[in-house]
Design an enzyme around this catalytic site. Structure first.
Site, PDB file in Angstrom:
ATOM      1  CB  VAL A 292      11.064 -16.471 -12.329  1.00 37.17           C
ATOM      2  CG1 VAL A 292      10.081 -16.469 -11.158  1.00 37.17           C
ATOM      3  CG2 VAL A 292      11.650 -17.871 -12.513  1.00 37.17           C
TER       4      VAL A 292
ATOM      5  CG  ASP B  32      18.991 -22.964  -1.749  1.00 37.08           C
ATOM      6  OD1 ASP B  32      18.605 -21.847  -1.352  1.00 37.08           O
ATOM      7  OD2 ASP B  32      18.399 -24.029  -1.470  1.00 37.08           O
TER       8      ASP B  32
ATOM      9  NE  ARG C  67      40.113  17.053  -2.321  1.00 39.96           N
ATOM     10  CZ  ARG C  67      40.034  18.005  -3.238  1.00 39.96           C
ATOM     11  NH1 ARG C  67      40.835  18.004  -4.283  1.00 39.96           N
ATOM     12  NH2 ARG C  67      39.133  18.955  -3.119  1.00 39.96           N
TER      13      ARG C  67
ATOM     14  CD  GLU D 128      20.054 -14.436  -8.347  1.00 43.09           C
ATOM     15  OE1 GLU D 128      20.048 -15.278  -7.445  1.00 43.09           O
ATOM     16  OE2 GLU D 128      20.492 -14.667  -9.474  1.00 43.09           O
TER      17      GLU D 128
HETATM   18  C1  FAD Z   1      18.284  -5.280 -13.384  1.00 40.42           C
HETATM   19  C2  FAD Z   1      17.323  -6.397 -13.026  1.00 40.42           C
HETATM   20  C3  FAD Z   1      17.574  -7.664 -13.481  1.00 40.42           C
HETATM   21  C4  FAD Z   1      16.673  -8.709 -13.188  1.00 40.42           C
HETATM   22  N1  FAD Z   1      16.885  -9.964 -13.719  1.00 40.42           N
HETATM   23  C5  FAD Z   1      15.928 -10.915 -13.582  1.00 40.42           C
HETATM   24  C6  FAD Z   1      16.030 -12.164 -14.280  1.00 40.42           C
HETATM   25  O1  FAD Z   1      17.014 -12.439 -14.980  1.00 40.42           O
HETATM   26  N2  FAD Z   1      15.009 -13.056 -14.158  1.00 40.42           N
HETATM   27  C7  FAD Z   1      13.909 -12.801 -13.398  1.00 40.42           C
HETATM   28  O2  FAD Z   1      13.030 -13.665 -13.339  1.00 40.42           O
HETATM   29  N3  FAD Z   1      13.779 -11.624 -12.720  1.00 40.42           N
HETATM   30  C8  FAD Z   1      14.749 -10.682 -12.811  1.00 40.42           C
HETATM   31  N4  FAD Z   1      14.622  -9.469 -12.158  1.00 40.42           N
HETATM   32  C9  FAD Z   1      13.424  -9.217 -11.361  1.00 40.42           C
HETATM   33  C10 FAD Z   1      13.700  -9.176  -9.862  1.00 40.42           C
HETATM   34  O3  FAD Z   1      13.994 -10.470  -9.388  1.00 40.42           O
HETATM   35  C11 FAD Z   1      12.456  -8.548  -9.203  1.00 40.42           C
HETATM   36  O4  FAD Z   1      12.457  -7.170  -9.554  1.00 40.42           O
HETATM   37  C12 FAD Z   1      12.476  -8.724  -7.702  1.00 40.42           C
HETATM   38  O5  FAD Z   1      12.230 -10.067  -7.355  1.00 40.42           O
HETATM   39  C13 FAD Z   1      11.422  -7.837  -7.001  1.00 40.42           C
HETATM   40  O6  FAD Z   1      10.172  -8.021  -7.606  1.00 40.42           O
HETATM   41  P1  FAD Z   1       9.305  -6.734  -8.049  1.00 40.42           P
HETATM   42  O7  FAD Z   1      10.182  -5.871  -8.850  1.00 40.42           O
HETATM   43  O8  FAD Z   1       8.060  -7.246  -8.656  1.00 40.42           O
HETATM   44  O9  FAD Z   1       8.991  -5.988  -6.686  1.00 40.42           O
HETATM   45  P2  FAD Z   1       7.785  -6.358  -5.714  1.00 40.42           P
HETATM   46  O10 FAD Z   1       7.736  -7.812  -5.494  1.00 40.42           O
HETATM   47  O11 FAD Z   1       6.579  -5.663  -6.193  1.00 40.42           O
HETATM   48  O12 FAD Z   1       8.291  -5.666  -4.368  1.00 40.42           O
HETATM   49  C14 FAD Z   1       8.257  -4.240  -4.175  1.00 40.42           C
HETATM   50  C15 FAD Z   1       8.869  -3.955  -2.794  1.00 40.42           C
HETATM   51  O13 FAD Z   1       8.080  -4.596  -1.774  1.00 40.42           O
HETATM   52  C16 FAD Z   1       8.920  -5.461  -0.999  1.00 40.42           C
HETATM   53  N5  FAD Z   1       8.134  -6.623  -0.634  1.00 40.42           N
HETATM   54  C17 FAD Z   1       7.438  -7.463  -1.453  1.00 40.42           C
HETATM   55  N6  FAD Z   1       6.851  -8.431  -0.732  1.00 40.42           N
HETATM   56  C18 FAD Z   1       7.202  -8.219   0.559  1.00 40.42           C
HETATM   57  C19 FAD Z   1       6.917  -8.874   1.787  1.00 40.42           C
HETATM   58  N7  FAD Z   1       6.184 -10.000   1.829  1.00 40.42           N
HETATM   59  N8  FAD Z   1       7.413  -8.364   2.936  1.00 40.42           N
HETATM   60  C20 FAD Z   1       8.186  -7.238   2.915  1.00 40.42           C
HETATM   61  N9  FAD Z   1       8.491  -6.574   1.781  1.00 40.42           N
HETATM   62  C21 FAD Z   1       8.007  -7.059   0.625  1.00 40.42           C
HETATM   63  C22 FAD Z   1      10.085  -5.807  -1.924  1.00 40.42           C
HETATM   64  O14 FAD Z   1      11.221  -6.221  -1.178  1.00 40.42           O
HETATM   65  C23 FAD Z   1      10.292  -4.499  -2.640  1.00 40.42           C
HETATM   66  O15 FAD Z   1      11.037  -3.644  -1.821  1.00 40.42           O
HETATM   67  C24 FAD Z   1      15.532  -8.435 -12.397  1.00 40.42           C
HETATM   68  C25 FAD Z   1      15.307  -7.131 -11.912  1.00 40.42           C
HETATM   69  C26 FAD Z   1      16.180  -6.119 -12.235  1.00 40.42           C
HETATM   70  C27 FAD Z   1      15.884  -4.732 -11.728  1.00 40.42           C
END
Ligand code: FAD
Length: 320
Positions: free
Chosen positions: A63, A179, A207, A302
């Site tokens: 995704v 979910d 310790r 997630e």
């Molecule tokens: C080790 C690892 C494994 C992963 N595995 C998968 C996978 O198997 N499949 C998959 O599809 N994805 C996967 N992901 C991706 C992961 O789901 C995303 O990194 C995550 O959803 C956050 O998206 P982003 O990194 O683009 O951060 P962004 O969306 O750019 O967010 C950056 C920051 O802003 C905050 N933020 C964003 N929008 C808002 C808002 N509206 N209000 C307040 N705060 C906000 C976020 O919480 C975060 O702190 C993985 C990520 C990692 C690091």
């Protein structure tokens, strides 16, 4: 394997107790199966879920993209119908288990004008022409879990691999998968926190400083007491989210409470465990540094802790 989700979270907590990265790697197929379980056709379930349980196949959930993680509607991947197949183009990022996957669940736009209702899910086999993988990311923790980008370059996807057989259900299937999966990720956080707590408790009893075990210093005892309270509370939230799903009841809010709280307390508990180990905690000689590095990502993937709070906010005001 016809386990209910409550049974699954019991297993997931134990796997994560041993190694949170292993638990994540092992669970990648569980998350990916979820949108097929909730929205796939009978043929898709037989073929692709059957391969998971019968042949030991693996799959990954695609995704996130370089430009869109939390903001799923910002994805660029699209699929265009061309006769009896779709042409799929896009790049997915941070995909767990991608290097080992036999097939992917891929979220793409089939009708960008329709917004989230124009998203569709596809099952794409990893050896199809046009599918290629990026390098394994060098992550802070959970390093045994393979995380990398996946490129889809003019991939021909047969029409029968459109999840559910109808366009426009991708968003719903991708989101309802959470979910089912968030209670399992919450269980990973509980297992991770519990391991940190148990190592820290044992160390605090051995310790000695100032002539007595550091456990007897009330500031250390209080840290362990808070860790234990939080773990017990997170586990109960996790069980409730899983149990509601097993009853066929809506668990969106419960799963968000469990995932958010468990991830936050795991991060906190593992940091405190390092503190209790003092200088030794900062080395790789003891397991707590690894547990601390592993916990952090649970607040990010997630749906980050911020996004869970937005979900809870939406759910508690839904009927007002
Ligand atoms: C080790 C690892 C494994 C992963 N595995 C998968 C996978 O198997 N499949 C998959 O599809 N994805 C996967 N992901 C991706 C992961 O789901 C995303 O990194 C995550 O959803 C956050 O998206 P982003 O990194 O683009 O951060 P962004 O969306 O750019 O967010 C950056 C920051 O802003 C905050 N933020 C964003 N929008 C808002 C808002 N509206 N209000 C307040 N705060 C906000 C976020 O919480 C975060 O702190 C993985 C990520 C990692 C690091």
């Amino acid at each position: 394997m016809e386990f209910d989700i409550l049974t699954e979270v019991l297993v997931q907590e134990e796997l994560a107790w041993g190694d949170p990265g292993f638990a994540t790697a092992a669970y990648a197929s569980g998350l990916t199966a979820a949108p097929i379980i909730t929205g796939g056709t009978e043929e898709q379930k037989q073929k692709y879920l059957g391969a998971l349980v019968n042949d030991g196949a693996n799959c990954s959930y695609c995704v996130t993209e370089p430009v869109a993680g939390s903001d799923v509607q910002g994805i660029k991947t699209n699929a265009v119908l061309n006769g009896d197949h779709y042409i799929l183009n896009g790049t997915k990022m941070f995909i767990t288990g991608a290097g080992y996957a036999d097939w992917f669940f891929v979220l793409a736009y089939t009708d960008r004008e329709a917004g989230y209702k124009g998203m569709s899910g596809f099952i794409v086999e990893s050896d199809w022409e046009g599918v290629s993988l990026g390098k394994k990311e060098s992550t802070m923790g959970q390093r045994c879990s393979d995380t990398r980008s996946v490129n889809f370059d003019d991939v021909r996807v047969p029409i029968e691999n459109l999840v559910g057989g109808e366009e426009g259900n991708g968003w719903f299937n991708a989101m309802t998968a959470f979910d089912l999966s968030r209670p399992c990720v919450a269980a990973h956080a509980v297992g991770n926190a519990r391991a940190a707590y148990e190592y820290a408790l044992a160390y605090s009893l051995e310790r000695e400083t100032f002539g007595q075990p550091i456990f007897n210093h009330q500031m250390i005892m209080a840290k362990l007491a808070d860790m234990k309270t939080n773990i017990e509370a997170a586990r109960l939230l996790t069980y409730r989210a899983a149990w509601l799903a097993d009853q066929g009841e809506s668990n969106t809010e419960a799963a968000a409470h469990a995932k958010r709280f468990a991830a936050d307390i795991a991060t906190e508990a593992t940091i405190e465990a390092v503190q209790i180990f003092g200088g030794f905690g900062y080395t790789e000689e003891y397991p707590v540094a690894r547990l601390m590095r592993a916990a952090k990502v649970m607040q990010i993937y997630e749906g980050s802790s911020e996004i869970q709070r937005l979900i809870i906010g939406r759910e508690i005001t839904r009927d007002l």
